[in-house]
Design an enzyme around this catalytic site. Structure first.
Site, PDB file in Angstrom:
ATOM      1  N   ARG A 115       0.849  -1.208  -0.085  1.00 53.35           N
ATOM      2  CA  ARG A 115       0.079  -0.042   0.037  1.00 53.35           C
ATOM      3  C   ARG A 115       0.885   1.195  -0.026  1.00 53.35           C
ATOM      4  O   ARG A 115       1.984   0.996   0.692  1.00 53.35           O
ATOM      5  CB  ARG A 115      -0.934  -0.016   1.281  1.00 53.35           C
ATOM      6  CG  ARG A 115      -2.100  -1.059   1.256  1.00 53.35           C
ATOM      7  CD  ARG A 115      -3.146  -0.394   0.271  1.00 53.35           C
ATOM      8  NE  ARG A 115      -4.442  -1.199   0.035  1.00 53.35           N
ATOM      9  CZ  ARG A 115      -4.391  -2.299  -0.596  1.00 53.35           C
ATOM     10  NH1 ARG A 115      -3.658  -2.418  -1.592  1.00 53.35           N
ATOM     11  NH2 ARG A 115      -5.593  -2.983  -0.470  1.00 53.35           N
ATOM     12  N   GLU A 128      -3.123   7.657  -4.457  1.00 52.27           N
ATOM     13  CA  GLU A 128      -3.791   7.279  -5.959  1.00 52.27           C
ATOM     14  C   GLU A 128      -5.339   7.525  -6.006  1.00 52.27           C
ATOM     15  O   GLU A 128      -6.211   7.345  -4.924  1.00 52.27           O
ATOM     16  CB  GLU A 128      -3.421   5.694  -5.848  1.00 52.27           C
ATOM     17  CG  GLU A 128      -3.907   4.608  -4.848  1.00 52.27           C
ATOM     18  CD  GLU A 128      -3.314   3.397  -5.098  1.00 52.27           C
ATOM     19  OE1 GLU A 128      -2.450   3.108  -4.983  1.00 52.27           O
ATOM     20  OE2 GLU A 128      -4.296   2.366  -5.250  1.00 52.27           O
ATOM     21  N   HIS A 184      -1.537   0.296  -9.736  1.00 49.70           N
ATOM     22  CA  HIS A 184      -2.180  -0.758  -8.764  1.00 49.70           C
ATOM     23  C   HIS A 184      -2.689  -1.760  -9.535  1.00 49.70           C
ATOM     24  O   HIS A 184      -4.025  -2.058  -9.642  1.00 49.70           O
ATOM     25  CB  HIS A 184      -3.007   0.106  -7.996  1.00 49.70           C
ATOM     26  CG  HIS A 184      -3.590  -0.542  -6.959  1.00 49.70           C
ATOM     27  ND1 HIS A 184      -3.826   0.152  -5.650  1.00 49.70           N
ATOM     28  CD2 HIS A 184      -3.517  -1.996  -6.455  1.00 49.70           C
ATOM     29  CE1 HIS A 184      -4.112  -0.886  -4.728  1.00 49.70           C
ATOM     30  NE2 HIS A 184      -4.061  -1.923  -5.127  1.00 49.70           N
TER      31      HIS A 184
HETATM   32  C1  DGY Z   1      -5.883  -5.989  -2.962  1.00 52.81           C
HETATM   33  O1  DGY Z   1      -6.533  -7.008  -3.055  1.00 52.81           O
HETATM   34  O2  DGY Z   1      -5.695  -5.473  -1.746  1.00 52.81           O
HETATM   35  C2  DGY Z   1      -5.149  -5.285  -4.133  1.00 52.81           C
HETATM   36  O3  DGY Z   1      -4.472  -4.277  -3.892  1.00 52.81           O
HETATM   37  C3  DGY Z   1      -6.312  -4.642  -5.153  1.00 52.81           C
HETATM   38  O4  DGY Z   1      -6.894  -3.799  -4.370  1.00 52.81           O
END
Ligand code: DGY
Length: 325
Positions: A244, A273, A291
């Site tokens: 993240r 983002e 992402h």
């Molecule tokens: C997740 O599954 O956490 C990925 O980052 C997609 O949001």
């Protein structure tokens, strides 16, 4: 009461594949954001107000305010494994169920982690830009973007959950030495299977040729990877973030890359983002992705299917397969 009135009211906060939406519409009264409009918190709150359940993505923050404004809400199902968009104490206080989509994305996400690692170490996008800019005039041994090796190098994995372990298994095929740091140590059997050695954070930072961040985001690990950590890395090392955005201090990273304190970075997740800091966009020694670690059609489909299953199971009064505590 009409048939429609008896169906649960479900909000699908983002676009999903039309055939999966059609299946859901057979059993529920669905409001779906199929135009994938960017909703404000107020829009989301208004859309959730009369719903029994919501299917959302990591882009929708579900907090105490939204939960309080949705009196019928029983379950919120995330189409993501990460759930830092959920205010878990608020869910608990109102006894609203929360679910996520683990497992179905593990291998796809690990594939992408490795893709980004290789693209970063081998300067793939920078080389392509160099080619497209017409700088490839001749075959040259030295005057070409020279990179860092992956094979037989040391990989440091920070966060050794399912995805971290799947990355470790891939690394073994490249003859890499795998080191990991995690809140809790894996069992000796799992360590052996992953070929991974547990080390402390400092050792991982100092000794790795490549570091990949795969831990969940929590307020405790906000900007966990900042100037101090970057200064501990080898100047030839790379760092990849598929976890993240908030885990990395992006300004410190941009500075370290600009001053060549580390070799390169690969980033799939950003703090603000979809906005990406100009300081990152200005750099050559970074590979940027929007992402997309779990973004294959098969996996995104599996994530949506699982989110729907979690949602309908919870609404039926049973324990959803991926209930978060
Ligand atoms: C997740 O599954 O956490 C990925 O980052 C997609 O949001």
């Amino acid at each position: 009461m009409t048939q429609k009135d008896q169906k649960p009211k479900i909000l699908v906060a983002r676009e999903i594949f039309p055939d999966l939406l059609a299946q859901l519409e057979q059993v529920a009264d669905v409001q779906s954001n199929q135009d994938d409009l960017i909703w404000s918190a107020e829009d989301l709150k208004a859309a959730m107000a009369d719903k029994d359940a919501a299917i959302v993505t990591g882009g929708e923050r579900i907090d105490a305010d939204i939960i309080a404004a949705s009196p019928n809400l029983k379950i919120v199902s995330n189409i993501a494994v990460g759930y830092n968009n959920f205010d878990m104490p608020a869910f608990k206080a109102r006894q609203v169920m929360a679910t996520n989509t683990p497992d179905v994305l593990t291998e796809t996400t690990a594939d992408f982690g490795f893709t980004l690692l290789m693209a970063t170490a081998r300067r793939l996008t920078e080389s392509e830009h160099w080619l497209r800019a017409g700088q490839w005039k001749k075959f040259s041994i030295c005057d070409t973007p020279l990179a860092m090796d992956i094979h037989h190098s040391t990989l440091g994995i920070m966060g050794m959950g399912r995805i971290g372990q799947a990355i470790a298994r891939r690394a073994l095929g490249f003859g890499m030495k795998v080191r990991y740091y995690n809140r809790s140590r894996l069992s000796p059997e799992l360590e052996k299977e992953c070929g991974a050695t547990y080390v402390d954070r400092e050792t991982l930072l100092k000794e790795s040729d490549h570091i990949i961040l795969v831990m969940p985001y929590t307020p405790e690990n906000h900007h966990l990877f900042g100037e101090k950590e970057l200064n501990m890395m080898k100047p030839t090392a790379t760092v990849v973030n598929i976890a993240r955005g908030g885990i990395v201090d992006e300004l410190a990273l941009a500075k370290a890359l600009k001053e060549k304190k580390i070799f390169a970075a690969g980033i799939d997740v950003f703090e603000g983002e979809p906005t990406v800091r100009p300081e990152l966009l200005a750099l050559d020694n970074i590979v940027l992705a929007p992402h997309i670690a779990s973004a294959t059609e098969k996996t995104r489909r599996a994530m949506i299917e699982l989110a729907i299953k979690n949602c309908l199971t919870g609404l039926a009064g049973k324990t959803p397969p991926n209930l978060l505590s």
